[in-house]
Design an enzyme around this catalytic site. Structure first.
Site, PDB file in Angstrom:
ATOM      1  N   ASP A  29      23.696  90.921  80.142  1.00  0.00           N
ATOM      2  CA  ASP A  29      24.653  89.849  80.396  1.00  0.00           C
ATOM      3  C   ASP A  29      25.813  90.456  81.191  1.00  0.00           C
ATOM      4  O   ASP A  29      26.501  91.347  80.703  1.00  0.00           O
ATOM      5  CB  ASP A  29      25.141  89.306  79.054  1.00  0.00           C
ATOM      6  N   ASP A 119      23.444  85.416  85.947  1.00  0.00           N
ATOM      7  CA  ASP A 119      24.079  86.615  85.398  1.00  0.00           C
ATOM      8  C   ASP A 119      23.475  87.077  84.084  1.00  0.00           C
ATOM      9  O   ASP A 119      24.074  87.850  83.366  1.00  0.00           O
ATOM     10  CB  ASP A 119      25.575  86.367  85.211  1.00  0.00           C
ATOM     11  N   GLU A 120      22.308  86.593  83.749  1.00  0.00           N
ATOM     12  CA  GLU A 120      21.686  86.958  82.478  1.00  0.00           C
ATOM     13  C   GLU A 120      20.205  87.210  82.671  1.00  0.00           C
ATOM     14  O   GLU A 120      19.557  86.499  83.429  1.00  0.00           O
ATOM     15  CB  GLU A 120      21.823  85.802  81.480  1.00  0.00           C
TER      16      GLU A 120
END
Length: 547
Positions: A29, A119-120
Site C-alpha cells: 500500500d 496504489d495497492e
DNA sequence: GCGGATCAC
DNA sequence: TATGGTGATCCGC
C-alpha cells in the site's frame, strides 16, 4: 438454539480443516500515494499541508493529516480545518506513470501480482522465496527499498498467510514500514482476537455499528455470538464473520482482468434542480457521457439503470431492458427518459441533486479481428489486459448456451443496423484524445492554491476546537476530534440536518421504503453482508471452493 | 429480476 | 457555505 451453535461449530471446523498456512501473501500500500507523487513535482510542498482531489480530497500528506484533513473529506471541510491547506487537482497520467514503475518491481517478485487499485497490490511471494531461498521479511524489505529507489515513493507492506491478514498488516506500520504476521495458527488467532471488526476489509461503518450493537467489537468477540449471526445478518455474512474470527482468507493471487467488468456507468451531482426541462437536459448530457464510456470500454448494455438522488439525499434507482442492447446516447436517453418521467409522477415536485445512468448485462464489443466476410467480429468477455506474464489465457468467461445464442443474435442484428455507425465510431476513436479511464469530474478544475499562503489562524490556541460541520466545540485532541468528525459526517447526521433545515413535503410512501429511515434499534439483515472471501480482492468475487 | 443498501477506493 | 464518482455484491421481495 444449541443447534445453531452446533451448525456454527461445523462451519468453523470446515474452515479450519482447509486453513492454508503454506503461502506468503503480501499486501502493498503506497503511502499517501497521490500526494506523494505530487510532492515529487512540487518539493516545496513537502513541509506544507497538501491535499489532492477534486471537490472531495483523494489523499492528504502527513502535514495535512495533522490538521485532521483526510481522504474522502469534502474540500471545504478540509479548508476549515486547515486554512492554509494547498489543494492540487488530480492528474491521473502522472499517478499511473509512477504506479507503473512500482508495478515493474512487483512483477519481479510475483509476475502474477494483483493490482487492487493504482496504489495497492497483492503479491504471492512464496515461489520467489523458495526459488531464491529468501526470507519473506527480507525480501519485502528489499522490494520496498527497490520501489523507493526507482519511483521515489514509499510503500508499506503486510506479510501474512493470506490476503485478508496481509491487508490488515500493511496498515500496522504505515508509513514506510512493514509488518509480518507469522504463518502460525496461534499467532493468527491471537492477532485477530483483539482486532476491531472495522479493520477487516469488508466491514464498513454500518456493519461495525450493527456488530457493536450486539456486543461484538473485535473479531475475537465473534465467536461468542456464532449461534446468532446467521439469523441476524444472513448466511453469507455468517460465513464471512467466521473467516474473520479465524483469520482465514484467500491465498490465490492473480491479476485482475478487465473481462470481469459487470457494469459501466456515470453520474454527477449538481445544484438542486426541479425544472423538468432542465432535468431532461441533464439526463441527455449524462447519456452522452455514458456513450463515451461505452465506446471506450467497448460494451453495450442490455439493461439500463437510472439513478437519482433527491435533494433530501434519498437515492432511487429504476431499470429497464431496452429491446436491443444500447450504447449510444440517443438510445440511452430515449430509454431512460420514461423512467425519469415515471419518477416525476411518483414523486411530485421531484428535486434532484444527482442523476446517473449505468449499463449492466454487458455485451462486449471488443474486436477480435475481422472475420471471413470482412465483418467485424465481436467476442464475449475477452480478457482485455494482456499481462505479459499472464498464464490465464484459457480462462475465458463461459456463458450459458442460450444466453450466448441470444447475445450472438442480438449482435448480428445490431451490426446490420449499425455497422456504419460503428466504423464511424472507430474513426472517431482514432482522432479522439481518449478520455482517461479515471478522467471524471473534468468539468471542475479547481484551485491549485498558491503555496505561499499566510500562517495558520488561531485554531489551535484554545483547548477546544470548533467542529466545521456542527460548529460545536470539541476537545482539542487529534484522535477525539477526528472521531467526532466521523460521527458528524455520518449519514444519520446528514439526514437529521436536512430534515431539520428543510420543511420539505415528505416523499410519498408509495416510493419510500420504511427502511430508508436510518434509525433502527434492532439489527436487521444486512444489505450487503460483505463478499464472502473477496472483500479484500478489489475485484469481482471468485468463489473459493475448499476441496 | 428489481430496488435498496453497503462497501472499497 | 453547502457532502464525489465508479463499480460490485447481497438481501428481501
Amino acid at each position: 438454539m444449541s443447534s445453531d451453535i452446533r451448525r456454527a461449530d461445523e462451519a468453523i471446523n470446515e474452515l479450519e480443516i482447509n486453513r492454508d498456512l503454506s503461502q506468503y501473501i503480501v499486501h502493498c500500500d503506497a503511502d499517501a500515494f497521490y500526494a506523494a507523487v505530487e510532492e515529487l513535482d512540487h518539493p516545496e510542498l513537502k513541509e506544507v499541508p497538501m491535499a489532492v482531489g477534486v471537490g472531495v480530497l483523494t489523499t492528504c500528506n502527513y502535514h495535512a493529516r495533522k490538521f485532521g484533513c483526510r481522504s474522502g473529506m469534502a474540500g471545504f471541510v478540509a479548508m476549515k480545518l486547515c486554512p492554509h491547506l494547498v489543494c492540487l487537482p488530480l492528474n491521473f497520467e502522472k499517478y499511473t506513470a509512477v504506479a507503473q514503475k512500482v508495478r515493474e518491481v512487483f512483477a519481479e517478485y510475483d509476475p502474477n501480482f494483483q493490482s487492487a487499485s493504482l496504489d495497492e497490490a497483492y503479491l504471492n511471494i512464496t515461489e520467489y522465496c523458495n526459488q531464491y531461498q529468501r526470507d519473506p521479511v527480507e525480501a519485502v524489505q528489499q522490494m520496498r527499498a527497490e520501489i523507493h529507489l526507482r519511483s521515489k515513493i514509499t510503500v508499506s507492506a503486510g506479510i501474512a498467510a493470506n490476503a485478508k491478514l496481509a491487508k490488515i498488516c500493511s496498515n500496522k506500520n504505515k508509513p514506510n514500514g512493514q509488518f509480518h504476521l507469522a504463518n502460525d495458527r496461534g499467532a493468527i488467532m491471537s492477532f485477530m482476537r483483539g482486532m476491531p471488526t472495522r479493520k477487516v476489509n469488508g466491514i464498513g461503518r454500518v456493519f461495525e455499528r450493527e456488530l457493536d450493537a450486539i456486543g461484538v467489537k473485535t473479531c475475537g468477540d465473534i465467536y461468542a455470538y456464532r449461534g446468532y449471526l446467521s439469523k441476524l445478518f444472513g448466511e453469507k455474512a455468517f460465513q464471512f464473520l467466521m473467516t474473520c474470527y479465524l483469520g482465514i482468507g484467500r491465498t490465490d493471487i492473480r491479476p485482475a482482468e478487465e473481462s470481469e467488468r459487470k457494469s459501466v456507468g456515470t453520474e454527477s451531482t449538481f445544484r438542486d434542480m426541479n425544472d423538468k426541462t432542465e432535468l431532461r437536459t441533464k439526463l441527455r448530457h449524462i447519456a452522452e457521457e455514458l456513450e463515451k464510456d461505452m465506446k471506450r470500454t467497448q460494451f453495450k448494455g442490455r439493461t439500463l439503470v437510472l439513478k437519482i438522488k433527491l435533494h433530501t439525499y434519498e437515492v432511487f434507482t429504476r431499470q429497464i431492458a431496452p429491446p436491443t442492447a444500447v450504447h449510444k446516447a440517443d438510445d440511452l436517453y430515449k430509454y431512460s427518459l420514461p423512467m425519469l418521467a415515471k419518477l416525476e409522477k411518483e414523486i411530485p415536485g421531484l428535486t434532484l441533486r444527482l442523476m446517473g445512468l449505468r449499463c449492466t448485462n454487458l455485451i462486449s464489443m471488443k474486436k477480435d479481428g475481422i472475420d471471413f466476410f470482412g465483418m467485424t467480429k465481436s467476442i464475449i468477455s475477452r480478457p482485455a489486459i494482456q499481462k505479459e506474464f499472464s498464464n490465464n489465457d484459457d480462462e475465458w468467461e463461459v456463458w450459458p448456451e442460450d444466453e450466448f445464442e441470444e447475445a450472438a443474435r442480438q449482435e448480428r442484428q445490431d451490426e446490420m443496423n449499425e455497422i456504419e455507425a460503428l466504423s464511424q465510431a472507430e474513426a472517431d476513436a482514432q482522432n479522439d484524445d481518449t478520455p482517461h479511464r479515471y478522467a471524471h469530474g473534468k468539468e471542475v478544475l479547481p484551485n491549485p492554491v498558491p503555496s505561499g499562503q499566510q500562517e495558520a489562524t488561531d485554531i489551535e490556541e484554545e483547548n477546544t476546537w470548533s467542529c466545521p460541520i456542527c460548529s460545536r466545540p470539541q476537545s482539542a485532541n487529534d484522535k477525539a476530534f477526528n472521531e467526532h468528525i466521523d460521527l458528524c459526517l455520518s449519514r444519520q447526521t446528514i439526514e437529521e440536518a436536512v430534515k431539520a433545515s428543510s420543511t420539505q413535503e415528505s416523499t410519498p410512501s408509495s416510493v419510500r421504503r420504511e427502511s430508508s429511515l436510518l434509525e433502527k434499534s434492532i439489527p436487521k439483515k444486512r444489505g450487503r453482508p460483505t463478499k464472502s472471501d473477496s472483500a479484500d480482492t478489489g475485484h469481482a468475487q471468485k468463489k473459493l471452493f475448499f476441496s
